[in-house]
Design an enzyme around this catalytic site. Sequence first.
Site, PDB file in Angstrom:
ATOM      1  N   CYS A  25       0.827  -1.202   0.000  1.00  0.00           N
ATOM      2  CA  CYS A  25       0.000   0.000   0.000  1.00  0.00           C
ATOM      3  C   CYS A  25       0.867   1.261   0.000  1.00  0.00           C
ATOM      4  O   CYS A  25       1.861   1.339   0.726  1.00  0.00           O
ATOM      5  CB  CYS A  25      -0.931   0.010   1.208  1.00  0.00           C
ATOM      6  SG  CYS A  25      -2.257  -1.205   1.097  1.00  0.00           S
ATOM      7  N   TYR A 186      -7.132  -9.051   7.153  1.00  0.00           N
ATOM      8  CA  TYR A 186      -8.223  -8.350   6.490  1.00  0.00           C
ATOM      9  C   TYR A 186      -9.414  -9.296   6.325  1.00  0.00           C
ATOM     10  O   TYR A 186      -9.386 -10.425   6.807  1.00  0.00           O
ATOM     11  CB  TYR A 186      -7.724  -7.723   5.191  1.00  0.00           C
ATOM     12  CG  TYR A 186      -6.591  -6.748   5.459  1.00  0.00           C
ATOM     13  CD1 TYR A 186      -6.788  -5.669   6.325  1.00  0.00           C
ATOM     14  CD2 TYR A 186      -5.327  -6.926   4.910  1.00  0.00           C
ATOM     15  CE1 TYR A 186      -5.753  -4.790   6.625  1.00  0.00           C
ATOM     16  CE2 TYR A 186      -4.290  -6.055   5.199  1.00  0.00           C
ATOM     17  CZ  TYR A 186      -4.501  -4.989   6.060  1.00  0.00           C
ATOM     18  OH  TYR A 186      -3.478  -4.130   6.359  1.00  0.00           O
ATOM     19  N   LEU A 305      11.354 -10.858   3.675  1.00  0.00           N
ATOM     20  CA  LEU A 305      12.784 -10.615   3.838  1.00  0.00           C
ATOM     21  C   LEU A 305      13.622 -11.449   2.865  1.00  0.00           C
ATOM     22  O   LEU A 305      14.619 -12.059   3.245  1.00  0.00           O
ATOM     23  CB  LEU A 305      13.209 -10.844   5.283  1.00  0.00           C
ATOM     24  CG  LEU A 305      12.822  -9.725   6.263  1.00  0.00           C
ATOM     25  CD1 LEU A 305      13.326 -10.019   7.659  1.00  0.00           C
ATOM     26  CD2 LEU A 305      13.366  -8.373   5.800  1.00  0.00           C
ATOM     27  N   GLY A 327       9.272  -7.093  -1.437  1.00  0.00           N
ATOM     28  CA  GLY A 327       8.552  -5.926  -0.983  1.00  0.00           C
ATOM     29  C   GLY A 327       9.488  -4.760  -0.761  1.00  0.00           C
ATOM     30  O   GLY A 327       9.840  -4.034  -1.677  1.00  0.00           O
ATOM     31  N   ARG A 328       9.928  -4.599   0.488  1.00  0.00           N
ATOM     32  CA  ARG A 328      10.749  -3.438   0.831  1.00  0.00           C
ATOM     33  C   ARG A 328      12.020  -3.351  -0.007  1.00  0.00           C
ATOM     34  O   ARG A 328      12.515  -2.261  -0.286  1.00  0.00           O
ATOM     35  CB  ARG A 328      11.101  -3.486   2.322  1.00  0.00           C
ATOM     36  CG  ARG A 328       9.915  -3.240   3.237  1.00  0.00           C
ATOM     37  CD  ARG A 328      10.302  -3.398   4.698  1.00  0.00           C
ATOM     38  NE  ARG A 328       9.204  -3.104   5.600  1.00  0.00           N
ATOM     39  CZ  ARG A 328       8.252  -3.950   5.963  1.00  0.00           C
ATOM     40  NH1 ARG A 328       8.267  -5.183   5.465  1.00  0.00           N
ATOM     41  NH2 ARG A 328       7.294  -3.593   6.786  1.00  0.00           N
TER      42      ARG A 328
END
Length: 358
Positions: A25, A186, A305, A327-328
């Site tokens: 997001c 969610y 990770l 992701g990151r």
Amino acid sequence: MSALFEPLRLRGVTVPNRAWMAPMCQYSAEPAGPAAGVPHDWHFAHYAARAAGGTGLILTEATAVSPEGRISPYDLGLWNDAQTEAFGRITRFLAGQGTVPGIQLAHGGRKASTDRPWKGGEPVGPEAHGWQPLGPSPLAFDERHPVPTELTTEGIAEIVGQFAATAERALAAGFEVAEVHGAHGYLIHEFLSPHSNHRTDAYGGSYENRVRLALEVVDAVRAVWPEDKPVFFRVSATDWLDQGGWTPEETIRLAGDLQAHGVDLLDVSSGGNVKAPIPVGPGYQVPFAARVKAATTLPVAAVGLITGAEQAEKILANGEADAVLLGRELLRNPSWARHAARELGAEVHVPDQYHRSV
């Protein structure tokens, strides 16, 4: 050949490599008015950079099937024509770079109506464009969140229809992959887990009842999604509770059920439905993906990770997953795939404008 840069064919879609972008997001859409939920220049630049960097498949951030399905007022949605048109601009660019555009269809459930993380992430009310969240049972996520309104069976049916309608819009916008978000606490995950689902009707209690919403949503999406395009499902493999939560064993069982209902790949994450200690470390969720892959014939993607080219290559070469989601690391380095290809002696798409950098 590098396992990471071997193409993967799912139904009629061939993904050029197995270095994929996980949904993340951005909390950057307008919160209200005609532009609410509409992707704009930030979203275009964000996704375009990762496509130019060689990412094989990009899954957009959790995209809400209704205004109250947003995690925050600043999330993307896909329930109107303005949103559909704006997403089309993004998918056209991604496809032009050889990247497969995918969308994650989501409903925030009881964790909806929160502020942006860098503003504290606290629940917000109508004065800050918020709303009353919905859930399977009148149980708040934690002491900060409001008690959600318990969904009626009619309300559940309406949400299933919203997933189908959003999938139809996603197809019109040019997406090639649709992922149903069933993870991270969610709405669908809330129904799956006995920790958050205390219902006594056909949607609660037994495993068969708790997975009913997930399968109904998948059926609804699959019914409008073309036969030659894949559907993914993201799952939290465990609630990280010793008892009373969703378990890895149930995840393996669900994988088989999802495959029977037309799901083509399980995106395996964990946690998010309850505050629990999680032993975070490099590749800490990969074993869950590996367990599903070993126990079923459903392709799986691992996430969590995964940061290095050799690490990703080893996961795939060892048969622990069929693809990796970053992701990151892709936030830090939009050209991660290109750099990984160079490190592994493989080839990846490079835009003509960037060939001087190879």
